[in-house]
Design a protein around this motif. Structure first.
Motif, PDB file in Angstrom:
ATOM      1  N   THR A 135       0.829  -1.208   0.000  1.00  0.00           N
ATOM      2  CA  THR A 135       0.000   0.000   0.000  1.00  0.00           C
ATOM      3  C   THR A 135       0.859   1.252   0.000  1.00  0.00           C
ATOM      4  O   THR A 135       0.527   2.252  -0.652  1.00  0.00           O
ATOM      5  N   GLU A 136       1.988   1.196   0.728  1.00  0.00           N
ATOM      6  CA  GLU A 136       2.886   2.341   0.799  1.00  0.00           C
ATOM      7  C   GLU A 136       3.502   2.638  -0.561  1.00  0.00           C
ATOM      8  O   GLU A 136       3.640   3.802  -0.965  1.00  0.00           O
ATOM      9  N   MET A 137       3.886   1.586  -1.287  1.00  0.00           N
ATOM     10  CA  MET A 137       4.526   1.765  -2.587  1.00  0.00           C
ATOM     11  C   MET A 137       3.520   2.143  -3.677  1.00  0.00           C
ATOM     12  O   MET A 137       3.816   2.981  -4.535  1.00  0.00           O
ATOM     13  N   LEU A 138       2.346   1.533  -3.680  1.00  0.00           N
ATOM     14  CA  LEU A 138       1.374   1.743  -4.760  1.00  0.00           C
ATOM     15  C   LEU A 138       0.435   2.914  -4.490  1.00  0.00           C
ATOM     16  O   LEU A 138      -0.188   3.431  -5.424  1.00  0.00           O
ATOM     17  N   GLY A 139       0.314   3.313  -3.235  1.00  0.00           N
ATOM     18  CA  GLY A 139      -0.622   4.377  -2.904  1.00  0.00           C
ATOM     19  C   GLY A 139      -1.966   3.808  -2.482  1.00  0.00           C
ATOM     20  O   GLY A 139      -2.316   2.670  -2.810  1.00  0.00           O
ATOM     21  N   GLN A 191      11.099   4.969   7.001  1.00  0.00           N
ATOM     22  CA  GLN A 191      10.017   5.882   6.636  1.00  0.00           C
ATOM     23  C   GLN A 191       9.348   5.459   5.328  1.00  0.00           C
ATOM     24  O   GLN A 191       8.137   5.626   5.156  1.00  0.00           O
ATOM     25  N   LYS A 192      10.147   4.901   4.401  1.00  0.00           N
ATOM     26  CA  LYS A 192       9.601   4.480   3.102  1.00  0.00           C
ATOM     27  C   LYS A 192       9.094   3.040   3.126  1.00  0.00           C
ATOM     28  O   LYS A 192       8.643   2.540   2.096  1.00  0.00           O
ATOM     29  N   ARG A 193       9.232   2.359   4.276  1.00  0.00           N
ATOM     30  CA  ARG A 193       8.858   0.953   4.397  1.00  0.00           C
ATOM     31  C   ARG A 193       9.656   0.088   3.412  1.00  0.00           C
ATOM     32  O   ARG A 193       9.132  -0.873   2.850  1.00  0.00           O
TER      33      ARG A 193
END
Length: 318
Positions: free
Chosen positions: A39-43, A278-280
């Motif tokens: 979810t963090e990478m794709l939004g 922070q960026k997971r």
């Protein structure tokens, strides 16, 4: 020689087991970080199907133990994986950052070790005097302040007011030695003040504990100066605890730089691991944590072996 080889072999085996346990803790701890990497990478606008496909491409759909075995196998082959945030090879990403961290730690050690030995010897030579009490007050003061507080004080005094050093330690691969030293001056001074107290107090205590021995009295009766008695006769016999605390503080210099690097925005391994959290970016966090753990274990092993070599009585414990 056989006894030393046996001791080194035992310490190396124990270090290997410790590192394996640390790898378990690192892998499990990273998996339980809050938030979902997909979810963090794709939004948050990504569809569930897209998120599921992305998780499958990362192997996140596999059981936890299988992911650990795959990761451990890759690490043993020297493959740290690929950074999720940038798509770069983690080994290439970490290499310049690790060099920057080691350079900062070496610079701080070059300042801290001679200063600590000199201050400890002078405090032992002038024990129970005003100078000795001042050394104790200064060391206790420096050890009481956290690194970030020392860092901000140095930034205010030496960067903002005096303008001697830059407040941000920005270096790149093209920077020369003079530029690097100027950039790491404040971080290195911060780390020096953070570890100076331990080494100074250990040197002082170790020397004073030996001054009542008979061979010290004999050296004094021969007419040797007090300074020569300390350096030639007391210091060599006090090396075991001093070397131990020096190497352990070197381990702290390398593995404890995270706060200092973040304060000065220094492009080292500590700053990288904070950015990756922070960026997971899980693979980078795991690789950095494992490198820090391996470095700390290796330096602890070195301290243990040097203590035994400098004090042969430890090779034959009762």
């Amino acid at each position: 020689m056989a006894s030393i080889s046996k001791i080194i072999g035992q310490r190396v085996a124990l270090g290997g087991v410790t590192l394996w346990i640390v790898s378990l803790v690192v892998f499990a701890g990273v998996q339980f970080l809050p938030g979902d990497i997909a979810t963090e990478m794709l939004g948050r606008a990504a569809t569930p199907e897209t998120v599921a496909a992305f998780r499958k491409s990362l192997g996140l759909d596999l059981p936890l133990y299988l992911r650990y075995l795959h990761w451990l196998g890759d690490v043993l082959r020297g493959d740290l994986g690929t950074a999720l945030a940038s798509g770069r090879d983690i080994g290439e990403l970490i290499r310049p950052r690790l060099f920057n961290t080691l350079f900062l730690a070496l610079t701080a050690a070059t300042l801290a070790v001679p200063l600590a030995l000199l201050a400890g010897l002078l405090a032992a030579l002038h024990r129970n005097t005003f100078f000795d009490r001042m050394i104790n007050v200064l060391t206790l003061t420096s050890i009481s302040f956290p690194e970030f507080f020392i860092a901000y004080i140095l930034i205010i005094v030496l960067a903002a007011n005096a303008g001697i050093f830059p407040s941000l330690s920005d270096v790149d691969s093209a920077a020369g030695l003079a530029g690097r030293l100027n950039a790491v001056a404040l971080p290195a001074l911060t780390l020096t003040l953070a570890v100076l107290a331990h080494m100074t107090r250990m040197t002082r205590t170790s020397i004073i504990n030996l001054l009542a021995n008979q061979y010290i009295e004999t050296a004094r009766l021969k007419g040797l100066s007090e300074w020569r008695v300390l350096v030639r006769h007391a210091l060599p016999n006090a090396w075991a605890p001093i070397v131990n605390v020096i190497v352990l503080n070197l381990a702290y210099l390398i593995t404890g730089v995270v706060v200092v690097e973040v304060v000065f925005v220094y492009p080292g391994l500590g700053q990288l691991i904070v950015d990756s959290v922070q960026k997971r970016d899980i693979p980078v966090v795991q690789a950095c944590s494992l490198i820090f753990a391996a470095t700390y274990i290796l330096l602890n092993l070195t301290a243990d072996v040097l203590s035994v070599i400098s004090n042969p009585r430890l090779m034959h414990p009762k």
